[in-house]
Design an enzyme around this catalytic site. Structure first.
Site, PDB file in Angstrom:
ATOM      1  N   ASN A 158       0.818  -1.200   0.000  1.00  0.00           N
ATOM      2  CA  ASN A 158       0.000   0.000   0.000  1.00  0.00           C
ATOM      3  C   ASN A 158       0.862   1.265   0.000  1.00  0.00           C
ATOM      4  O   ASN A 158       0.936   1.982  -0.991  1.00  0.00           O
ATOM      5  CB  ASN A 158      -0.936  -0.033   1.219  1.00  0.00           C
ATOM      6  CG  ASN A 158      -1.984   1.068   1.164  1.00  0.00           C
ATOM      7  OD1 ASN A 158      -1.902   1.985   0.361  1.00  0.00           O
ATOM      8  ND2 ASN A 158      -2.968   0.981   2.025  1.00  0.00           N
ATOM      9  N   ASP A 159       1.556   1.501   1.091  1.00  0.00           N
ATOM     10  CA  ASP A 159       2.300   2.757   1.203  1.00  0.00           C
ATOM     11  C   ASP A 159       3.411   2.877   0.163  1.00  0.00           C
ATOM     12  O   ASP A 159       3.719   3.967  -0.295  1.00  0.00           O
ATOM     13  CB  ASP A 159       2.888   2.884   2.608  1.00  0.00           C
ATOM     14  CG  ASP A 159       1.787   2.949   3.656  1.00  0.00           C
ATOM     15  OD1 ASP A 159       0.725   3.519   3.343  1.00  0.00           O
ATOM     16  OD2 ASP A 159       1.981   2.421   4.761  1.00  0.00           O
TER      17      ASP A 159
END
Lengths: 101, 467
Positions: B393-394
């Site tokens: 995600n990040d």
């Protein structure tokens, strides 16, 4: 402070050189090896076991409390060493398997 | 005579450690380097057993009994746990090992502090290194323990950190320093040493508490260098250069590794330690969602990948937790057999440690040259048809490039949105470890494939097999 440095000049040299050496050895490592390297370096930090061995050898073996504390220190450090080297070896063996393909 | 021989022996073992570490910095020689370091360590331990000490009773057989039994127990437990651990749980294990090493230094420092004689000429230098071993060892121990608990998901950040945690840490650090002074002056009596020990343990715990769970690799590396330094301090206590050199080597390499990891995230070490991520996440999240998301099915994704020319797979920690590497291998195999070029884009901090993802993928026989680092992967992404993101995600968040107000702005990310199509496999819309919204999910070329990573990947494999 200055006095201490002058009296232990060789020791200070050893310290500084080792720091430089440590930096140089690691600074060119590819990312893939970071985890195994961290684990391998971690195993080496168990080198404190040598101190624990000296501790037990210099202590009066009749002093059970200190002997047991020292023994615990050896056990813990040895777990760090043996486990650290073994798990690093396991990780690296996966990479080596790749090489032969 | 024996002493001189053993001194030379320790010198040789030290050189062994240096070359062991050097060989570990190249994939081709890494394994032999690790073995060399291990042999050097074994040699060092054997020499420590027979090294002549100017103390009566240093060859007492009872003492040797304690030593040998302890060595055997430690070796057994260590090797057993190393062989049993799943590769996904490896960061936790390393963290735990590191904590044990720190605790060992604490115990040695504790006993040696009580043995100190305040009237001796060398009192201050002896007390200095002994207290260093005790305090830093304690910090490494309790810090590693908390890092282990966070990594293992047993404790969440919010459970251990409070607002303004930094100030608590400053206070604890100040108290620790004052206590060190008190212990040195008072001649290290039992009560004072115990208080110092407890405060150091609390400080170590509190030091790690505000640091985000995603930053634990950096913390482990830092605490690893702490443990190295305690070993070096213990080397000073016993005047043993082998310990000193080994400890400093670990201290230095751990520090540089920590810095390398921070660089990979484009953050300063200070920023990581202050735990800024957790603090500023709320303001970024306040931006709210930006539009609607498109949902994809496993069948759509399968077709899209099967008829693509180039697919870039971006694995994240979600893949590791799901233990689904085997399915990824099958997808790789099926697509490669259909002449689709498949590569893996591996962010330096993917997984829980740098390089962790490489280890996990290597475990399932994915060729070494298909694993690309950040720069190579970004080149491939610019011309790829499909980017498949599995549980990351990040590290694929466009805010890092586009949104100057984001707390991750400037962090190098995999620019997956440049691919023609993006498929994000995710359990839900929840934000990642850093707690930041991800605008990637709302991009027009992005589709979401919701569900448990293992099950979705299994579906994807069966869809691909049917094509």
């Amino acid at each position: 402070m200055i006095e201490f440095i002058q009296e232990n000049l060789i020791m200070v040299y050893l310290l500084v050189f080792t720091v430089v050496l440590g930096f140089e050895l690691i600074s060119k490592v590819p990312t893939v090896l970071h985890t195994p390297l961290m684990s391998g370096a971690n195993a080496i930090s168990g080198i404190v076991v040598i101190g624990a061995i000296f501790l037990l050898r210099t202590n009066d073996s009749g002093d059970t409390v200190k002997m047991l504390i020292g023994s615990a220190a050896i056990i813990l450090a040895t777990i760090n060493i043996a486990g650290g080297f073994a798990v690093t070896n396991r990780m690296l063996s996966m990479f080596n398997k790749k090489k032969k393909d | 005579m024996l002493k001189a021989l053993l001194d030379i022996g320790f010198l040789i073992a030290s050189v062994g450690l240096i070359f062991g570490l050097k060989r570990q910095s190249d994939p081709a020689t890494a394994r032999s380097g690790n073995m060399l370091a291990a042999y050097s360590m074994i040699a060092g331990i054997i020499m420590a057993l027979v090294y002549p000490l100017d103390v009566e009773g240093s060859l007492d057989p009872v003492g040797f009994g304690y030593i040998l039994v302890s060595l055997a127990i430690g070796t057994f437990i260590g090797i057993r746990s190393a062989n049993k651990v799943e590769m996904t749980g490896m960061p936790q294990l390393v963290s735990l090992f590191n904590g044990l090493g720190g605790l060992s230094a604490v115990l040695v420092g504790y006993v040696e502090l009580l043995n100190l004689n305040k009237d001796a000429e060398s009192y201050y230098s002896q007390a200095g290194s002994t207290i260093f071993a005790l305090v830093v060892g304690a910090i490494a121990f309790s810090g590693s323990l908390l890092a282990y608990l966070k990594l293992d998901g047993k404790l969440k950040d919010s459970q251990v950190a409070v607002k303004g945690h930094q100030y608590i840490n400053y206070a604890l650090l100040a108290i620790t320093l004052v206590m060190i002074a008190v212990v040195v002056m008072s001649g290290a009596n039992n009560v004072m040493v115990s208080i110092l020990l407890v405060i150091s343990l609390i400080y170590g715990w509190s030091f790690v508490a505000p640091i985000g769970g995603a930053d634990m690799p950096v913390v482990i590396s830092l605490l690893n260098s702490f443990t190295g330094l305690t070993a070096a301090a213990a080397g000073l206590i016993y005047g043993n250069q082998f310990m000193l050199l080994g400890g400093i080597l670990v201290g230095a390499s751990g520090t540089i590794l920590t810095v390398l990891m921070c660089n990979a995230m484009n953050r300063s070490l200070w920023n990581v330690i202050a735990g800024n991520f957790a603090g500023s996440g709320s303001s970024a999240a306040a931006g709210g969602p930006q539009g609607s998301v498109r949902e994809a099915s496993a069948a759509d994704t399968g077709v899209m990948m099967y008829y693509a020319q180039k697919v870039v797979i971006v694995p994240g920690y979600g893949l590791a937790v799901a233990q689904a590497q085997q399915y990824v291998k099958q997808i790789y195999q099926i697509l490669s057999d259909n002449d689709v070029k498949v590569v893996f884009g591996i962010h330096p901090v993917a997984g829980r440690m740098p390089g962790h993802m490489n280890v996990l993928l290597a475990e399932v026989d994915i060729p070494y040259d298909a694993l690309l680092d950040l720069e190579e992967a970004n080149e491939e992404l610019a011309t790829s048809d499909v980017a498949l993101i599995i549980g990351a995600n990040d590290v694929v968040n466009p805010s890092a490039v586009e949104d100057q107000g984001s707390s991750i702005y400037g962090m190098p990310v995999l620019e997956v949105w440049k691919s023609k199509n993006v498929v994000v496999m995710k359990r839900s819309m929840a934000s990642g470890y850093a707690g930041i919204e991800n605008p990637l999910f709302f991009k027009p070329n992005t589709q979401m494939l919701f569900g448990d990573a293992k099950k979705t990947l299994a579906d994807l494999v069966s869809e691909l097999k049917n094509l």
